[in-house]
Design an enzyme around this catalytic site. Structure first.
Site, PDB file in Angstrom:
ATOM      1  CE  LYS A 173      -2.408 -12.683   5.340  1.00 25.12           C
ATOM      2  NZ  LYS A 173      -3.380 -12.387   4.520  1.00 25.12           N
ATOM      3  NE  ARG A 175      -6.523  -8.355  -4.220  1.00 23.25           N
ATOM      4  CZ  ARG A 175      -5.586  -7.973  -3.397  1.00 23.25           C
ATOM      5  NH1 ARG A 175      -4.528  -7.572  -3.669  1.00 23.25           N
ATOM      6  NH2 ARG A 175      -6.090  -8.050  -2.038  1.00 23.25           N
ATOM      7  N   GLY A 215      -7.494  -7.250   7.417  1.00 22.73           N
ATOM      8  CA  GLY A 215      -7.994  -6.343   6.949  1.00 22.73           C
ATOM      9  C   GLY A 215      -7.709  -4.724   7.201  1.00 22.73           C
ATOM     10  N   GLY A 232      -2.375  -7.517  10.676  1.00 22.40           N
ATOM     11  CA  GLY A 232      -1.328  -6.414  10.422  1.00 22.40           C
ATOM     12  C   GLY A 232      -1.785  -4.950  10.743  1.00 22.40           C
ATOM     13  NE  ARG A 233      -3.945  -3.308   6.134  1.00 22.63           N
ATOM     14  CZ  ARG A 233      -5.047  -3.328   5.132  1.00 22.63           C
ATOM     15  NH1 ARG A 233      -5.238  -2.395   4.231  1.00 22.63           N
ATOM     16  NH2 ARG A 233      -5.286  -4.789   4.623  1.00 22.63           N
ATOM     17  CB  SER A 290      -5.872 -11.417   6.137  1.00 26.54           C
ATOM     18  OG  SER A 290      -6.775 -11.153   5.317  1.00 26.54           O
ATOM     19  CE1 TYR A 320      -5.210 -12.543   1.076  1.00 25.66           C
ATOM     20  CE2 TYR A 320      -3.760 -10.569   0.749  1.00 25.66           C
ATOM     21  CZ  TYR A 320      -4.290 -11.483   1.291  1.00 25.66           C
ATOM     22  OH  TYR A 320      -4.167 -10.964   2.963  1.00 25.66           O
ATOM     23  CG  HIS A 352      -1.796  -1.042   1.339  1.00 26.77           C
ATOM     24  ND1 HIS A 352      -2.838  -1.250   0.438  1.00 26.77           N
ATOM     25  CD2 HIS A 352      -1.899  -2.243   2.208  1.00 26.77           C
ATOM     26  CE1 HIS A 352      -3.506  -2.145   0.738  1.00 26.77           C
ATOM     27  NE2 HIS A 352      -2.937  -3.102   1.728  1.00 26.77           N
TER      28      HIS A 352
END
Ligand code: FBP
Length: 304
Positions: free
Chosen positions: A207, A176, A255, A281-282, A253, A174, A51
């Site tokens: 994951k 995409r 998000g 994470g975030r 995850s 993921y 990001h």
């Protein structure tokens, strides 16, 4: 170290793996405050690439420092810490042996034109992981992407090399860039398919994102009739079926940043559905340090 029966059972599912790979998986499963339960909580910090640095770290500027993340994972007593090569190297000596590490060895970034087919650059190697004492390597695959054939073949090579050296593998699966709208990337049937593809590629840990109640493929709608799509735990349960009926470790995850209660209710659903844990994470490093440690402690209680 006494290895619990739960962990021994999980390790027994990896029938073709060498003792080195099992020992590395065991290190992850036994470490930290929920070590030995068969569940895991992992801190991933690759968002600076995915990001961008300001998008990732400006909400908590201490997080620009790689040591901050190592220390957060250690102080929150998590199972493992994942990052790309440069970030792991930046704390490699100071924190050697303090927490199992996972080298995220392919990475995307947000500066690549959107018109380009979605792909990841290989930015590290299995040998880097060995040199840094990592327990595992991590890589992302994009099911549904036009380049998926090359992505899968690249993943096959990395996974084979890691296994040959006794290193475990974590696959971020993921969907995409596919032939369906972005909101369907988390549709139940699509996440299920992505989970299964990662298992088939030989991943030790898979994951994925938590699935929504949406079913994207028309041909799949009938197959899901009768299932309680409204309940997140029953959707997690289905994802676990697609991970060789629970014989592969699956983590979900976190998000973008959300409130504490959403993270906790996700964790409850993951536990009830038989998932193995969270990779957050975030929602860890964008919170103030003490708030993050408190929240991760509450998540750990749910998994204990
Ligand atoms: P988060 O908890 O911050 O979502 O991290 C988990 C993760 O898999 C990261 O490793 C990765 O950078 C990110 O999600 C990618 O997902 P998205 O593109 O939706 O942010």
């Amino acid at each position: 170290m006494h290895v619990t029966d739960q962990v021994k059972r999980i390790l027994s599912y990896y029938e073709s793996d060498c003792p080195g790979t099992k020992a590395n998986l065991c290190r992850i499963l036994m470490h930290g405050q929920i070590g030995g339960t068969g569940r895991v909580i992992i801190l991933p910090v690759d968002q600076g690439s995915e990001h961008g640095p300001a998008h990732s770290f400006s909400p908590n500027p201490d997080a620009y420092d790689p040591s901050y993340h190592y220390q957060l994972a250690i102080d929150a007593s998590l199972n493992a810490f994942v990052a790309p090569l440069g970030l792991l190297e930046a704390g490699a000596s100071t924190f050697a042996g303090a927490i199992p590490t996972i080298l995220k060895l392919n990475n995307a970034n947000a500066l690549i034109p959107k018109s380009e087919p979605k792909d990841q650059a290989v930015t590290g190697s299995v040998k880097d992981a060995l040199r840094l004492g990592c327990s595992a390597v991590g890589l992302t695959i994009y099911p549904g992407a036009p380049k998926f054939v090359e992505i899968a073949e690249e993943a096959r090579e990395i996974i084979a090399e890691a296994k040959s050296y006794g290193i475990a593998t974590v696959v971020w699966s993921y969907p995409r860039d596919a032939d369906f709208p972005p909101e369907s990337e988390t549709a139940l049937d699509i996440v299920a398919y992505a989970t299964h593809l990662a298992a088939l590629l030989g991943a030790h840990i898979i994951k994925v994102k938590l699935p929504t109640e949406k079913i994207e493929q028309k041909s799949a709608s009938k197959l899901y009739e009768g299932m309680d799509l409204q309940s997140l735990s029953s959707r997690v349960k289905h994802i676990m079926q697609t991970a060789f009926n629970g014989r592969r470790i699956v983590v979900f995850s976190g998000g973008g940043k959300k409130d504490d209660e959403s993270i906790l209710s996700d964790a409850r659903a993951i536990r009830e559905g038989g998932g193995h844990g969270s990779i957050v994470g975030r929602n860890s490093f964008q919170r103030e340090r003490n708030d993050a440690i408190k929240l991760l402690g509450q998540v750990a209680k749910i998994y204990s």
